[in-house]
Design a protein around this motif. Structure first.
Motif, PDB file in Angstrom:
ATOM      1  N   GLU A   8      -3.429   2.780  -5.876  1.00 46.86           N
ATOM      2  CA  GLU A   8      -3.044   2.810  -4.463  1.00 46.86           C
ATOM      3  C   GLU A   8      -2.186   1.620  -4.064  1.00 46.86           C
ATOM      4  N   GLN A   9      -1.915   0.727  -4.999  1.00 43.12           N
ATOM      5  CA  GLN A   9      -1.225  -0.500  -4.643  1.00 43.12           C
ATOM      6  C   GLN A   9      -0.063  -0.781  -5.592  1.00 43.12           C
ATOM      7  N   LEU A  34       0.864  -1.176   0.000  1.00 44.57           N
ATOM      8  CA  LEU A  34       0.000   0.000   0.000  1.00 44.57           C
ATOM      9  C   LEU A  34       0.898   1.222   0.000  1.00 44.57           C
ATOM     10  N   THR A  35       0.616   2.195  -0.849  1.00 47.38           N
ATOM     11  CA  THR A  35       1.518   3.332  -1.017  1.00 47.38           C
ATOM     12  C   THR A  35       1.710   4.130   0.266  1.00 47.38           C
ATOM     13  N   HIS A  36       0.733   4.141   1.162  1.00 46.92           N
ATOM     14  CA  HIS A  36       0.874   4.907   2.405  1.00 46.92           C
ATOM     15  C   HIS A  36       1.647   4.154   3.486  1.00 46.92           C
ATOM     16  N   ASN A  83      -4.391  -1.369  -8.894  1.00 48.37           N
ATOM     17  CA  ASN A  83      -4.998  -0.034  -8.812  1.00 48.37           C
ATOM     18  C   ASN A  83      -3.924   0.963  -8.395  1.00 48.37           C
TER      19      ASN A  83
END
Length: 51
Positions: free
Chosen positions: A40-41, A12-14, A38
């Motif tokens: 975000e991943q 996960l980017t965060h 997606n």
């Protein structure tokens, strides 16, 4: 001869650093990162030497 095992890990980017640090503590080495399904991943390809 060295033998390796491999794993793919969703990132996960965060929380990328935390995820990679956790896997690194278990002896996994990052080989590559590619875009995930997606925005975000990401997907990390990792390896470690078999015991």
């Amino acid at each position: 001869m060295k033998r390796f095992e491999y794993v793919t890990v969703p990132l996960l980017t965060h929380a990328t650093k935390q995820i990679l640090d956790n896997w690194g503590q278990d002896g996994w080495e990052l080989v590559s990162v590619i875009p995930g399904p997606n925005p975000e991943q990401l997907v990390a390809y990792m390896k470690r030497e078999k015991q």
